[in-house]
Design a protein around this motif. Structure first.
Motif, PDB file in Angstrom:
ATOM      1  N   LEU B  87     111.335 -41.583 -27.193  1.00 28.33           N
ATOM      2  CA  LEU B  87     112.739 -42.010 -27.248  1.00 28.33           C
ATOM      3  C   LEU B  87     113.110 -42.378 -28.673  1.00 28.33           C
ATOM      4  N   LEU B 131     117.211 -36.065 -23.738  1.00 28.94           N
ATOM      5  CA  LEU B 131     116.796 -37.334 -23.127  1.00 28.94           C
ATOM      6  C   LEU B 131     116.163 -37.103 -21.754  1.00 28.94           C
ATOM      7  N   LEU B 132     116.711 -36.138 -21.020  1.00 29.66           N
ATOM      8  CA  LEU B 132     116.124 -35.839 -19.712  1.00 29.66           C
ATOM      9  C   LEU B 132     114.695 -35.316 -19.875  1.00 29.66           C
ATOM     10  N   ILE B 135     112.566 -38.291 -20.208  1.00 27.97           N
ATOM     11  CA  ILE B 135     112.394 -38.982 -18.923  1.00 27.97           C
ATOM     12  C   ILE B 135     111.456 -38.195 -18.013  1.00 27.97           C
ATOM     13  N   TYR B 138     107.993 -38.691 -19.059  1.00 29.14           N
ATOM     14  CA  TYR B 138     107.536 -40.023 -18.658  1.00 29.14           C
ATOM     15  C   TYR B 138     107.090 -40.006 -17.196  1.00 29.14           C
ATOM     16  N   MET B 139     107.905 -39.321 -16.377  1.00 32.79           N
ATOM     17  CA  MET B 139     107.607 -39.350 -14.944  1.00 32.79           C
ATOM     18  C   MET B 139     106.277 -38.662 -14.624  1.00 32.79           C
ATOM     19  N   PHE B 144     106.034 -42.901 -22.517  1.00 36.05           N
ATOM     20  CA  PHE B 144     106.938 -42.275 -23.466  1.00 36.05           C
ATOM     21  C   PHE B 144     106.203 -41.918 -24.750  1.00 36.05           C
ATOM     22  N   ILE B 276     114.629 -34.002 -11.860  1.00 38.98           N
ATOM     23  CA  ILE B 276     114.246 -35.422 -11.803  1.00 38.98           C
ATOM     24  C   ILE B 276     114.379 -35.965 -10.383  1.00 38.98           C
TER      25      ILE B 276
END
Lengths: 626, 284
Positions: B87, B131-132, B135, B138-139, B144, B276
């Motif tokens: 990020l 940004l997605l 994310i 991260y998932m 991150f 997501i």
């Protein structure tokens, strides 16, 4: 007298003095002194309490309670009377709905023993610092601003400065009341004072438009007040608790309905969708009012209340719905801000959007989210206030608050435009405050509900759009322009510089702020700590240092470059900023920003937002009953 | 210590790689158009020559923004090589782009002004997909941190197929390729003259070029991360993505900004957000 009580009572006393003080110099003295007293006392409070967990204070119960009850009745009667006199049926109705049941239950309802009337913990300390320092700075700014407002720009309005300062200081007292009250009845009383102060200050100019908007604000805030009153009655009759700390730590099932109702009140006060309209209307008020009530303090009372109940909301449907309301508000209002060219409207929409982000975190209620929310409150209060005050000065000097008219402000008002850019940087740029918080929000959201993060992802992309567009407008210079900055009043300079320094300060010292105030609070409530990671903080500080070096490049200003005219398709006239058009006559170049109206239509977006958020709020209030 | 050495090396090699890729791009593009094309080192020759030229400006401070844009992109590259929080890398990269945009505004010429406005719209167009991606990573990787994502042994591109697609869709924006080369273009045939860079010359233009080389490596570096469970596949994927961009550049006409914005958001919404949602359902 203990510091919290002093902070509530002192501004109230000052407000009464100011009501009768017609002399400019004397008023100046009183306001400046009160600023120093208030900020010193707030800092003292911080020093006194930042090491300790939640502390309670007791006051002489019988007397204070009677005094507050009497004041509350007077206030309600005033609202009732204003409603009747101005033929505002809804205002009258709302006032009656609130007054009668509350009185009934006060005298006939079950008696509830109040153990602690006031509470001080680190969250109240954070709020108190904002109220004292930011609020105080704005009141100083108001001295110069209101003088110019009446003596030069708006001779048509009646000079009611005594009344203005009376309301401002009464409001400050009430704000302290809100953040220190543990007795919900009292909190509700202070809450109503802020609603009425907002009403009075929005209607300050006395024009048809301002009075209409003032009543709009009053109506919506009273509607929220009804929710608050209903929560109090429910707590009193069904739960038997009337204290904030007890509600915070009660079993969720028992207090969920009253908490949902109080959050409803919080949403109206924070101008979340579908109630956002009043905050836009409130922009008719003089700029210091917008800065004080409608961006840095009063609207924060709404999110403060929701944040207090974050622990109750965590993991509930109510909390999720409130988080969604915040998310929808953040996204929709950020989009609308792109399409606006009125500086104050952009600021208003961005305020609503950022409050939405805080509500999103509070509704989620996890420890990381609450941590992010508190940081957002701090950064937003300082940076947004600076921006409002800058726009106030600009409006007086260029007689317009249209962003397009601010072209070349870097030449006409260099110092001011630099402060404005600091404010904007604080609002959205890495590594300044708001971005730190947004980063934290994203971190906090993905752990629990990545779906909520989507609002932040799309919303923050457009946020960048409207801020940079505005910043760029300040930098774009066409032709020679005169300096306009000389006549800015010294009180205004003082406030602007103080806030600019504060914006930079809270960004630079944010690890300290987070570590000494925010993290212990989270630890106290959730028994867990938030760790941003040592490396990440270092990276942010390096970035901050790099941006801070930017002004140094001006030492090379104009060195080893050759200055030429802008390229105008090769048809420049000797004047440089003109070109020969197809009729071979000279024409000046003209630049206008993109407002993307076809994507971000204010009416359509608002309508969508209002429908969606109304449904969400209905679910949040109805679901605890089912 | 070794890590620091790696970062330093990476920061030195990245622009060379970026410049080389720009040269290869010109070669391939020329061949696609039936020309011989310049040497693959042409991009370096151009930049070296730009450094020799006189720097002309409209406003005296316009180049400062460019310098900071370059400094920040170098910093971003360093963060990327260090394996910092993704990020923060994205935010630092955005900050660099914003300095560039402000430079365009500061130049106060109608062409650079519109170029800056369009560059902003482009940033807002690609930001959601970027940004997605973070994310999504991260998932799957539960962090991150680029380092952790890199060392994650699960192949990210399988669970994140939709996000990869959304990211590839916006990649032409970051690489300034058709159909999304709205704010300024590699090719000198657009209505905006040179768009945002119109008023930059000499050293400043050279720096803009170098910034772009860095940006190219970061943008492709994210592609690499999606496939980094196997380093070789990762490198191949990044190369393939770049080749794909060259093909797209040569096969599409530029679209209007409205279409660029709407389509990137739509794709990010359908494939990115869809992915997501699917992931979070699977996780529960």
């Amino acid at each position: 007298m203990s510091t919290p009580l002093f902070l509530i009572v002192f501004p109230l006393l000052i407000s009464i003095i100011l009501l009768f003080l017609k002399n400019n110099t004397a008023r100046f003295g009183v306001v400046v002194t009160s600023f120093f007293v208030l900020s010193a006392a707030s800092i003292f409070l911080a020093a006194e309490y930042f090491k300790s967990d939640m502390q309670f204070l007791t006051v002489p119960w019988e007397f204070t309670n009677h005094a507050i009850l009497a004041a509350e009745i007077l206030l309600s009667l005033y609202v009732l009377f204003t409603g009747i006199r101005n033929k505002q049926k809804l205002v009258t109705l709302f006032a009656v709905i609130q007054l009668l049941p509350l009185l009934w239950f006060e005298f006939k309802g079950p008696h509830i023993e109040i153990e602690h009337s006031f509470v001080v913990d680190r969250l109240s300390v954070v709020m108190a610092l904002i109220i004292g320092i930011v609020g105080g700075i704005i009141s100083i700014y108001s001295l110069g601003y209101m003088r110019e407002f009446h003596e030069q720009h708006h001779k048509e309005y009646k000079d009611k400065r005594c009344f203005f300062f009376f309301v401002v200081f009464a409001f400050l007292g009430a704000m302290y009341g809100i953040v220190f009250s543990n007795n919900l009845r009292w909190l509700y009383f202070f809450w109503e004072i802020t609603s009425v102060s907002s009403f009075l200050l929005i209607g300050y100019k006395g024009t048809t438009e301002s009075i209409r908007n003032a009543f709009l604000a009053l109506r919506l805030n009273l509607l929220g007040g009804i929710g608050f009153a209903a929560a109090i009655i429910f707590l009193q009759t069904r739960v038997g608790i009337l204290e904030l700390d007890k509600v915070m730590f009660s079993p969720k099932a028992i207090v969920l309905l009253p908490v949902a109702l109080m959050c409803f009140a919080g949403l109206t006060k924070s101008a979340q969708l579908p109630f956002s309209k009043w905050l836009l209307g409130a922009m008719v008020a003089p700029s210091p009012v917008s800065a004080l009530l409608h961006s840095s303090t009063m609207v924060k009372a709404g999110v403060y209340l929701i944040l207090r109940f974050a622990g109750v909301l965590e993991g509930t449907l109510v909390g999720f719905m409130i988080a969604l309301v915040g998310g929808v508000t953040f996204f929709i209002c950020s989009c609308i801000a792109v399409s606006q060219s009125d500086a104050k409207k952009v600021l208003a929409y961005s305020t609503i959007a950022n409050l939405g982000l805080i509500v999103l975190c509070a509704g989620l209620g996890t420890y990381e989210a609450v941590w992010a929310a508190i940081l957002l409150i701090i950064f937003h209060a300082v940076a947004k206030c600076l921006l409002f005050l800058c726009v106030g000065v600009v409006e007086h000097k260029i007689h317009s608050r249209n962003i397009e008219d601010m072209a070349g402000l870097i030449i006409t008002m260099p110092k001011l435009s630099i402060m404005m850019q600091i404010g904007m940087a604080g609002m959205f740029l890495a590594p300044f405050g708001m971005l730190i918080s947004k980063w934290a929000v994203l971190q906090a959201l993905v752990d629990y509900n990545p779906l909520l993060a989507i609002f932040v992802v799309f919303g923050s992309s457009v946020t960048l759009l409207y801020w940079v567009k505005w910043m760029g407008r300040l930098l774009t210079v066409v032709g020679k322009q005169d300096e306009l900055e000389g006549t800015v009043h010294r009180t205004e300079w003082f406030s602007l510089s103080a806030l600019a320094l504060l914006t930079i300060g809270v960004c630079g010292f944010f690890p300290l702020v987070a570590h000494s105030l925010v993290e212990p609070y989270i630890e106290e409530i959730y028994h867990r700590t938030v760790d941003m990671g040592h490396g990440n903080i270092t990276i942010m500080l390096i970035m901050l240092a790099m941006v801070a070096l930017f002004p140094l490049s001006f030492f090379r200003y104009g060195k080893s470059v050759k200055v030429v005219d802008a390229y105008l398709a090769g048809a420049n006239t000797p004047q440089g900023i003109d070109f020969y058009n197809s009729f071979n006559t000279s024409q000046q170049m003209h630049m206008t920003s993109y407002y993307m109206q076809e994507f971000f239509n204010e009416k359509k977006l608002l309508l969508t937002g209002i429908i969606v958020s109304t449904i969400l709020i209905l679910i949040s209030v109805v679901s605890p009953v089912c | 210590m070794l890590r620091i050495l790696f970062v330093v090396l990476y920061v030195i090699i990245a622009p060379l790689l970026g410049g080389l890729m720009a040269g290869i791009d010109r070669k391939i593009t020329a061949r696609l158009q039936g020309r011989v094309g310049p040497s693959i080192f042409q991009a370096f020759y151009d930049v070296l020559k730009l450094f020799e030229k006189e720097t002309m400006v409209v406003r005296r401070s316009q180049n400062f923004y460019i310098v900071f844009s370059l400094i920040l992109v170098i910093f971003t590259t360093g963060l990327f090589a260090w394996g910092a929080n993704i990020l923060l890398v994205i935010f630092a990269l955005t900050l660099s782009s914003i300095f560039f945009v402000l430079g365009g505004f500061k130049a106060s010429s109608p062409y650079s002004f519109i170029g800056s406005q369009r560059e902003l719209i482009q940033i807002a167009s690609y930001e959601p997909a970027v940004l997605l991606s973070a994310i999504g990573m991260y998932m799957v990787a539960h962090s991150f941190n680029i380092m952790t994502i890199f060392t994650c042994d699960k192949p990210l591109y399988i669970p994140l197929a939709g996000i990869v697609l959304a990211y590839l869709f916006i990649l032409p924006i970051k690489l300034r390729k058709s159909p999304f080369d709205l704010s300024t273009s590699h090719h000198a045939h657009q209505e905006l003259v040179k768009g945002i860079t119109t008023e930059f010359s000499g050293k400043a233009l050279a720096m803009i070029e170098i910034t772009h080389w860095y940006e190219t490596t970061i943008a492709l570096g994210i592609v690499f991360l999606f496939f980094s469970s196997n380093i070789l596949i990762g490198l191949l994927a990044a190369a393939a993505a770049y080749f794909l961009m060259i093909i797209i550049d040569n096969s599409f006409a530029r679209v209007k900004w409205q279409k660029a914005f709407a389509s990137s958001w739509l794709i990010a919404l359908i494939f990115g957000v869809g992915n997501i949602i699917l992931l979070s359902f699977l996780a529960n």
